[in-house]
Scaffold this active site. Structure first.
Site, PDB file in Angstrom:
ATOM      1  N   LYS A   6     -14.596   8.838  -3.207  1.00 21.75           N
ATOM      2  CA  LYS A   6     -15.794   9.113  -2.407  1.00 21.75           C
ATOM      3  C   LYS A   6     -16.364  10.492  -2.740  1.00 21.75           C
ATOM      4  O   LYS A   6     -17.579  10.666  -2.862  1.00 21.75           O
ATOM      5  CB  LYS A   6     -15.469   9.022  -0.907  1.00 21.75           C
ATOM      6  CG  LYS A   6     -15.108   7.598  -0.468  1.00 21.75           C
ATOM      7  CD  LYS A   6     -14.356   7.531   0.855  1.00 21.75           C
ATOM      8  CE  LYS A   6     -13.685   6.163   1.028  1.00 21.75           C
ATOM      9  NZ  LYS A   6     -12.710   6.129   2.130  1.00 21.75           N
TER      10      LYS A   6
ATOM     11  N   HIS B 282       0.806  -1.232   0.000  1.00 24.77           N
ATOM     12  CA  HIS B 282       0.000   0.000   0.000  1.00 24.77           C
ATOM     13  C   HIS B 282       0.830   1.268   0.000  1.00 24.77           C
ATOM     14  O   HIS B 282       0.262   2.357   0.139  1.00 24.77           O
ATOM     15  CB  HIS B 282      -0.920   0.040   1.222  1.00 24.77           C
ATOM     16  CG  HIS B 282      -2.001  -0.979   1.210  1.00 24.77           C
ATOM     17  ND1 HIS B 282      -3.271  -0.710   0.738  1.00 24.77           N
ATOM     18  CD2 HIS B 282      -2.007  -2.264   1.595  1.00 24.77           C
ATOM     19  CE1 HIS B 282      -4.018  -1.801   0.859  1.00 24.77           C
ATOM     20  NE2 HIS B 282      -3.277  -2.762   1.369  1.00 24.77           N
TER      21      HIS B 282
ATOM     22  N   THR C 249      -8.525   7.025  -1.717  1.00 23.37           N
ATOM     23  CA  THR C 249      -9.896   6.546  -1.893  1.00 23.37           C
ATOM     24  C   THR C 249     -10.883   7.675  -1.589  1.00 23.37           C
ATOM     25  O   THR C 249     -12.008   7.659  -2.071  1.00 23.37           O
ATOM     26  CB  THR C 249     -10.191   5.340  -0.978  1.00 23.37           C
ATOM     27  OG1 THR C 249      -9.645   5.610   0.318  1.00 23.37           O
ATOM     28  CG2 THR C 249      -9.569   4.070  -1.520  1.00 23.37           C
TER      29      THR C 249
ATOM     30  N   LYS D 104      -8.475  14.240   4.844  1.00 24.86           N
ATOM     31  CA  LYS D 104      -7.653  13.026   4.838  1.00 24.86           C
ATOM     32  C   LYS D 104      -6.636  13.177   5.962  1.00 24.86           C
ATOM     33  O   LYS D 104      -6.574  14.234   6.592  1.00 24.86           O
ATOM     34  CB  LYS D 104      -6.943  12.844   3.493  1.00 24.86           C
ATOM     35  CG  LYS D 104      -6.229  14.120   3.000  1.00 24.86           C
ATOM     36  CD  LYS D 104      -5.586  13.945   1.638  1.00 24.86           C
ATOM     37  CE  LYS D 104      -6.543  14.080   0.481  1.00 24.86           C
ATOM     38  NZ  LYS D 104      -6.789  12.862  -0.266  1.00 24.86           N
ATOM     39  N   ARG D 105      -5.822  12.138   6.233  1.00 24.02           N
ATOM     40  CA  ARG D 105      -4.771  12.306   7.227  1.00 24.02           C
ATOM     41  C   ARG D 105      -3.906  13.509   6.851  1.00 24.02           C
ATOM     42  O   ARG D 105      -3.747  13.831   5.675  1.00 24.02           O
ATOM     43  CB  ARG D 105      -3.886  11.051   7.289  1.00 24.02           C
ATOM     44  CG  ARG D 105      -4.524   9.885   7.998  1.00 24.02           C
ATOM     45  CD  ARG D 105      -4.739  10.160   9.480  1.00 24.02           C
ATOM     46  NE  ARG D 105      -3.525  10.099  10.236  1.00 24.02           N
ATOM     47  CZ  ARG D 105      -3.294   9.267  11.252  1.00 24.02           C
ATOM     48  NH1 ARG D 105      -4.220   8.423  11.656  1.00 24.02           N
ATOM     49  NH2 ARG D 105      -2.144   9.306  11.912  1.00 24.02           N
TER      50      ARG D 105
ATOM     51  N   LYS E  76       0.752  14.820   1.309  1.00 27.24           N
ATOM     52  CA  LYS E  76      -0.604  15.130   0.848  1.00 27.24           C
ATOM     53  C   LYS E  76      -0.785  16.639   0.612  1.00 27.24           C
ATOM     54  O   LYS E  76      -1.788  17.075   0.064  1.00 27.24           O
ATOM     55  CB  LYS E  76      -1.628  14.618   1.849  1.00 27.24           C
ATOM     56  CG  LYS E  76      -1.634  13.084   2.003  1.00 27.24           C
ATOM     57  CD  LYS E  76      -2.688  12.635   2.999  1.00 27.24           C
ATOM     58  CE  LYS E  76      -2.593  11.166   3.374  1.00 27.24           C
ATOM     59  NZ  LYS E  76      -3.203  10.260   2.386  1.00 27.24           N
TER      60      LYS E  76
HETATM   61  N1  CRA Z   1      -2.100   5.549   3.961  1.00 28.07           N
HETATM   62  C1  CRA Z   1      -2.089   4.785   0.944  1.00 28.07           C
HETATM   63  O1  CRA Z   1      -1.286   5.861   1.282  1.00 28.07           O
HETATM   64  C2  CRA Z   1      -4.235   4.076  -0.091  1.00 28.07           C
HETATM   65  C3  CRA Z   1      -4.482   3.235   1.147  1.00 28.07           C
HETATM   66  C4  CRA Z   1      -5.263   1.981   0.829  1.00 28.07           C
HETATM   67  C5  CRA Z   1      -2.349   3.878   2.157  1.00 28.07           C
HETATM   68  C6  CRA Z   1      -3.373   5.268   0.269  1.00 28.07           C
HETATM   69  O2  CRA Z   1      -3.060   5.980  -0.907  1.00 28.07           O
HETATM   70  O3  CRA Z   1      -5.457   4.505  -0.640  1.00 28.07           O
HETATM   71  O4  CRA Z   1      -3.253   2.834   1.767  1.00 28.07           O
HETATM   72  N2  CRA Z   1      -1.076   3.264   2.511  1.00 28.07           N
HETATM   73  O5  CRA Z   1      -4.647   1.268  -0.195  1.00 28.07           O
HETATM   74  C7  CRA Z   1      -0.781   2.635   3.685  1.00 28.07           C
HETATM   75  O6  CRA Z   1      -1.538   2.610   4.649  1.00 28.07           O
HETATM   76  C8  CRA Z   1       0.788   1.313   4.878  1.00 28.07           C
HETATM   77  O7  CRA Z   1       0.409   2.016   3.741  1.00 28.07           O
HETATM   78  C9  CRA Z   1      -2.863   4.662   3.360  1.00 28.07           C
HETATM   79  O8  CRA Z   1      -3.982   4.511   3.768  1.00 28.07           O
END
Ligand code: CRA
Length: 830
Positions: A676, A373, A672, A564-565, A570
């Protein structure tokens, strides 16, 4: 060993019984019964929380019925099952979603109304389980929803954190963290399965022994043991099938140390219990940042070992032998958090079940799939070898053995150079040495996937380059998706109603059907209805903002949403630089045609992430400056909504006009939130990063505001001699904004407060904010131009929704099923 359960008893008779009937009167009866027998109250003395709980039990019983029916089918037909291993889940509130899935929202509301209770108010009582940090945890929950909807036999495993993600409060513009209290009033959605529990060992040493027959075995003599107990939450797909979320809680094996107690040391006797329970106490609140802490490794091993032991039990219970484990289970690793599963399954097969190494390795590789991810180096998990040896001595030996065999294979079968060997090995020998968990997951799985087309390409090009060269067929892509049930049907009932009235309801389970809306995009009557709904949603969010922050926002403003976080990659601060630019223009009187805009931010920062927390302070400081300035505040508002969660998100997405997806290209694996917001009719301003790329392909260039460097250009610039200061010199607007940032005007009490941001941008700028600023402004100018023509904007909003079909998590799950799991859905079975 227990007798086979007679499922028919549970299904055919009881299904028809009133106890779980779906009519208004059945629901009303069950509700009153639960209130009395389960909660111990009569309506007169009950609180609203009692009502909520009684309704939750009423709904849970009905969800269980579906679950039991699905389990019976899996067992009868001996089906292959997905086991999804994830350290995080963010299911969001269950009540409304289960009502929707059961199709009983209306009759339940009516049943409650007859009792004088407002169902909506009950729905608001629910504390959501915040068992994740962000996108990764929410993705896991969307996937569970889709597996249950489509009918992919599944079981999801995770950790029952007693304290989930912290509660975020904003004081003096700064983030403060408070412990999450999701279990405060109990959790009516789960059932504890006290009989399903496994012993988990830690520490100690190993003993290698050869018995008189010459058989070689390894004994692990741990120095502590604890027990993992299963807590099950039934999951119901939309008008579909059941699944289960099985979360493990750590408990002491002996709640009491009797030898210590007998010696009179009462305190020591209780201590072990306390220490054991620590393992599942709290979620690590870091999104894409590895901490390397011992407790975290213990959490990971704890839930993985419980889950694998559970799968083995289920497998053997069906009367099978372990040689066929991989035929019956596809085990998906959600990032490397559960990657220790590769070594643990080997240990269970080799040490506990005495299966030889090669056979065990074959089973292991064929069981696992690994989803990566992130490409961020700080998120790639590595465990220090001394720490690992202390916690999991036997697993270290197993990993050394896997590594040894792998390196031999590379050397003698593939003729790899020493350099390649050291790049690919599972062990990094630098410093005290560490284990590369992404390598362990890659070597131990038969498939590895990224989460968007771009991310999967970059994975093969950089982080796992050598592996992709070696095993090109092992690598694939599954672009992320979102649940249309949660993120439009539940969160945006008005738009859902309009869409269903126009194209029927098939789109909720086949999102591609949204394309039928294209015909309506230019229809003025339809556009008006569309706009009116957006307006209503904005008014509702505006009320919520007023309630939470005290700030009034005019719902006719453009709602520009960045939720988002909080993370430097970002680039929330790029957004802030633009807001400051607008502010300065107004102050100079250049505001004739300016569009009134409300900038809405939300998101948590990791508690130890200095820059992210400073960015929150920057947003709130800019808000304080602007929201109170009467010269400006009819044109601009800046809002930071505290404590972003699934519940809050559901309120925000439907009200957004513009969606900010502005990460530096090459950094956001997928995203994601982008999907949304678009599904709720927001237009996107974004970079060519993660799934934005595929979204733009679907939506079309004309309906998407693109800006910024692409991933290749970023790479190229980084390798060259990037000087952010040049942009400062050449771009007047950027210079004005940067000078203002450091002027002290934003923080008179501490004029140097934002210096770390200023200096990082000017001298280092790892996320290329200076390089992308001008392009961002140019793209924003197009946004303003388009907004000026509301009918045209609405047309684009409709087109955005109509072209979101690809981004349903149902499609993602279908991709996983066909590319990786090789599992047929119930729907495709006779
Ligand atoms: N932080 C990615 O950065 C992605 C989600 C789910 C992340 C996002 O871009 O949409 O995963 N990566 O695939 C992550 O958690 C450990 O890596 C995220 O949520």
């Amino acid at each position: 060993e227990r007798k086979a359960i007679n499922f028919d008893l549970l299904t055919s008779k009881t299904i028809k019984s009133k106890r779980i009937g779906l009519s208004k009167n059945d629901i009303k009866d069950s509700f009153l019964e639960n209130l009395f027998f389960h909660i111990g109250r009569v309506p007169k003395g009950a609180t609203i929380m009692d009502y909520y709980q009684a309704l939750a039990y009423t709904v849970r019983d009905r969800v269980f019925k579906e679950f039991v029916t699905t389990v019976k089918r899996i067992s009868d037909e001996d089906l292959r099952v997905v086991a999804y291993l994830s350290a995080e889940y963010l299911p969001g509130p269950h009540l409304a979603n289960n009502l929707l899935s059961l199709g009983i929202t209306e009759q339940t509301a009516a049943a409650m109304a007859e009792l004088g209770i407002d169902m909506e108010e009950l729905i608001l009582q629910e504390e959501e389980p915040g068992l994740g940090n962000g996108g990764l945890g929410r993705l896991a929950s969307c996937y569970l929803d889709s597996m249950a909807t489509i009918g992919i036999p599944s079981i999801a495993y995770g950790i029952r954190y007693e304290f989930g993600i912290f509660e975020q409060h904003i004081k003096n513009g700064l983030q403060e963290e408070y412990t999450d209290k999701w279990l405060q009033y109990g959790n009516p959605w789960e059932v504890v399965r006290s009989e399903i529990g496994y012993n988990i060992m830690f520490g100690g040493s190993t003993k290698h022994v050869t018995d008189s027959n010459g058989n070689f075995t390894v004994n692990w003599i741990p120095d502590s043991k604890l027990r993992g107990t299963a807590y099950d939450t039934p999951i119901l797909g939309y008008k579909g099938y059941g699944s289960i979320l099985r979360l493990w809680r750590a408990e002491a094996i002996d709640t009491f140390d009797f030898s210590a107690y007998n010696k009179g040391d009462y305190y020591k006797a209780v201590q072990e219990k306390i220490l054991s329970e620590n393992i599942t106490k709290v979620l690590y609140p870091n999104d894409e940042q590895e901490t390397g802490k011992e407790l975290r490794l213990k959490q990971q091993y704890f839930f993985v070992s419980c889950s694998l032991q559970d799968l083995i039990r289920l497998h053997l219970l069906q009367g099978r032998i372990l040689d066929t484990l991989h035929e019956k289970f596809a085990i998906q690793l959600n990032d490397t958090h559960p990657a220790i599963a590769v070594a643990e399954l080997m240990r269970l097969l080799v040490d506990d079940y005495q299966i030889d190494w090669d056979k065990s390795w074959n089973i292991t590789q064929r069981c696992f799939g690994y989803t990566n991810h992130t490409l961020l180096p700080e998120a790639l998990e590595k465990w220090s070898i001394p720490l690992f040896r202390r916690v999991l001595p036997r697993h270290l030996e197993i990993i050394y053995e896997i590594n040894h065999r792998f390196v031999q294979e590379l050397k003698y079968q593939h003729g790899c150079s020493d350099e390649q060997l050291s790049r690919m090995a599972l062990i990094d020998h630098s410093g005290e040495g560490s284990i590369r968990m992404a390598h362990l997951a890659t070597v131990g799985s038969h498939k590895v996937n990224g989460v968007s087309a771009l991310h999967s390409e970059l994975l093969k090009k950089h982080v796992l380059y050598d592996f992709a060269q070696l095993w090109p067929d092992k690598f694939c892509n599954v672009t992320n998706g979102i649940s249309p049930r949660r993120f439009i049907a539940l969160s945006n009932p008005l738009l859902t109603g309009l869409i269903t009235e126009t194209i029927g309801s098939g789109w909720l389970t086949d999102l591609k059907e949204l394309s039928k809306l294209e015909n309506m995009a230019e229809d003025p009557t339809f556009q008006n209805k569309w706009m009116a709904i957006k307006q209503t949603n904005k008014a509702s969010l505006s009320d919520h903002i007023k309630l939470e922050t005290g700030i009034s926002v005019d719902p006719s403003m453009m709602f520009d949403v960045h939720v988002k976080r909080i993370h430097e990659y970002k680039r929330q601060h790029l957004n802030v630089l633009n807001i400051l630019h607008l502010y300065l223009q107004i102050k100079k009187g250049n505001n004739k045609d300016m569009i009134p805009m409300a900038f809405i931010f939300a998101g948590k920062a990791a508690p130890g992430y200095f820059m992210a927390k400073l960015i929150i302070k920057l947003i709130t400081a800019v808000g304080d400056l602007i929201n109170q300035d009467t010269e400006v505040n009819d044109k601009l508002k800046v809002i930071f909504l505290p404590d972003f969660s699934v519940k809050k998100a559901q309120h925000i997405y439907p009200a957004a006009d513009l969606s900010e997806q502005i990460s530096m290209a090459g950094k956001e694996a997928s995203g994601t939130g982008n999907m949304k917001l678009s599904l709720n009719g927001a237009l996107t301003i974004g970079t060519l990063d993660g799934a934005n790329v595929e979204m733009m392909e679907e939506i079309g260039m004309d309906n998407f505001f693109l800006f910024g460097l692409n991933a290749e250009e970023v790479q190229h610039k980084k390798q060259g001699n990037y000087k952010p200061g040049d942009h400062y010199v050449h771009n007047l607007h950027l210079r004005e904004v940067m000078d203002f940032l450091i002027s002290g005007a934003l923080s008179p009490e501490n004029p140097k407060l934002f210096q770390p941001i200023y200096e990082q941008l000017l001298y280092d700028d790892p996320y290329m904010i200076m390089a992308d600023f001008e392009s961002y402004l140019i793209s924003r100018a197009k946004v303003y131009e388009e907004w000026g023509n509301q009918s045209n904007w609405t047309k684009k909003s409709i087109i955005n929704v109509a072209r979101m079909g690809k981004f349903s998590s149902d499609r993602s799950i279908q991709d996983y099923s066909s590319l990786i799991w090789k599992i047929d859905s119930f729907q495709n079975r006779p």
